[in-house]
Enzyme design. Structure first.
Site, mmCIF file in Angstrom:
data_model
loop_
_atom_site.group_PDB
_atom_site.id
_atom_site.type_symbol
_atom_site.label_atom_id
_atom_site.label_comp_id
_atom_site.label_asym_id
_atom_site.label_seq_id
_atom_site.Cartn_x
_atom_site.Cartn_y
_atom_site.Cartn_z
ATOM 1 C CD GLU A 160 -1.355 -2.305 2.164
ATOM 2 O OE1 GLU A 160 -2.158 -2.883 2.909
ATOM 3 O OE2 GLU A 160 -0.143 -2.613 2.068
ATOM 4 N NE ARG B 203 10.303 -48.673 2.145
ATOM 5 C CZ ARG B 203 9.477 -49.693 2.333
ATOM 6 N NH1 ARG B 203 8.411 -49.527 3.113
ATOM 7 N NH2 ARG B 203 9.710 -50.849 1.767
ATOM 8 C CB CYS C 84 -0.596 -4.042 8.817
ATOM 9 S SG CYS C 84 0.519 -2.747 8.213
#
Length: 363
Positions: free
Chosen positions: A46, A285, A69
């Site tokens: 941003e 495996r 945020c």
């Protein structure tokens, strides 16, 4: 928003433990600024987009892949920057699952900005699933990567597995390594192939992925390439019942030995070291063990145009049989041709969505 998601991908391998984020600012029906989080510790998407837009951000609409945020970390809060720029609307793909950073949508709304949440939310979570998964699970997000022949074999009857796929597929596989916190193999692969498990045919990540060996008795030899380079690139052995003397020698060589009573706790202990994303590369495996214990979140198959025939080693030879009527059909998230090879990404588990309660109930 799709442009913002495409921008976010430019941060692949560079932003962790931060998420990849992209942002696009639109004013007067034109893009006036865009940006992405390029590297951990540097400016957020941003902030870069706002700097590019300048005064044209006033009254504009911002499209961002993750909720802006609200906390002061290495950079100031993005929600505050958007408010200061006097944008009119913010369109968000996914809510931030990090409780320290979340709350941006509410802060924007409180300042009078129109907020829309959930546009391309699934694509945003799929872009960076390990970030979202880390806030809902004690283990890493796990991707199982296999390179197979047309008849589903990892190697031919002699055990040789090189060149099942071509150069472009191998480069894409190294790109997966670059975007992972750790790359894991079983002790059988170490003994048979002596791999380095480093990123070579892709842009270098900010931090080299750790190498993890699932080695129940700590049999990894001291002359193995992973051990000899353990002081340059961190190497971890996860052992359930390690030979004490062998474990001490590995530790003296610079290897971290995680002593765990079982695979599940071992993965949780691995996550506690900062590993959020784990790429498992084999062999059969180890793949079976992860598959049986429902520890695979994404299955990525690279398939080459070769048939290895009778005696070849099947990738799922150790997985218990399933009746065709009851076998689960895996959703395909992505498929791409890489020269003559094909890469297919299957979703085994969904990326967790943040339970937002009443915060976004009206979005």
């Amino acid at each position: 928003m799709r442009r913002a998601l495409a921008l976010a991908r430019h941060g692949w391998g560079q932003t962790a433990p931060n998420p990849m984020v992209g942002a696009v600012i639109v004013g007067d029906d034109a893009v006036v600024g865009e940006g992405f989080h390029a590297r951990f510790g540097e400016a957020h998407a941003e902030a870069i987009a706002l700097a590019a837009a300048g005064p044209r951000a006033n009254g504009a609409t911002v499209y961002v892949t993750l909720e802006p945020c609200t906390h002061h970390g290495k950079t100031p809060p993005c929600a505050d920057a958007l408010i200061a720029a006097n944008v009119a609307r913010v369109v968000i793909a996914a809510a931030d699952p990090n409780p320290r950073a979340a709350g941006g949508a509410a802060r924007l709304r409180a300042s009078g900005i129109d907020v829309t949440m959930g546009v391309e939310a699934d694509a945003a979570r799929e872009l960076d699933p390990a970030f979202f998964f880390a806030f809902s699970s004690a283990r890493p997000w796990i991707t199982l990567k296999l390179a197979l022949s047309l008849d589903g074999a990892l190697s031919d009857a002699t055990g040789a597995s090189r060149w099942v796929t071509g150069r472009r597929a191998r480069a894409a596989a190294h790109g997966l390594r670059a975007g992972s916190d750790a790359v894991g193999v079983g002790i059988g692969t170490v003994l048979a192939d002596d791999p380095m498990l480093t990123v070579r045919d892709a842009p270098a990540p900010r931090v080299s992925p750790r190498r993890v060996v699932f080695d129940r008795h700590a049999r990894t030899p001291l002359h193995a390439a992973l051990v000899r380079s353990a002081r340059e690139v961190p190497t971890i052995v996860i052992a359930e019942t390690p030979d004490p003397a062998a474990a001490r020698l590995l530790e003296a060589a610079g290897v971290t030995v995680i002593r765990a009573p079982a695979l599940g706790p071992g993965l949780e202990m691995l996550a506690q070291t900062g590993v959020r994303s784990l790429l498992i590369e084999g062999g059969a495996r180890l793949a079976c063990t992860f598959w049986e214990q429902s520890l695979v979140d994404r299955l990525i198959i690279f398939q080459g145009p070769v048939v290895l025939g009778a005696g070849a080693h099947g990738a799922f030879a150790f997985v218990p049989p399933q009746a065709i009527g009851s076998a689960s059909r895996l959703p395909v998230r992505y498929r791409k041709a890489l020269g003559d090879d094909t890469m297919t990404v299957f979703a085994v588990h969904e990326v967790p969505a943040l339970q937002t309660g009443s915060l976004h109930a009206n979005d």
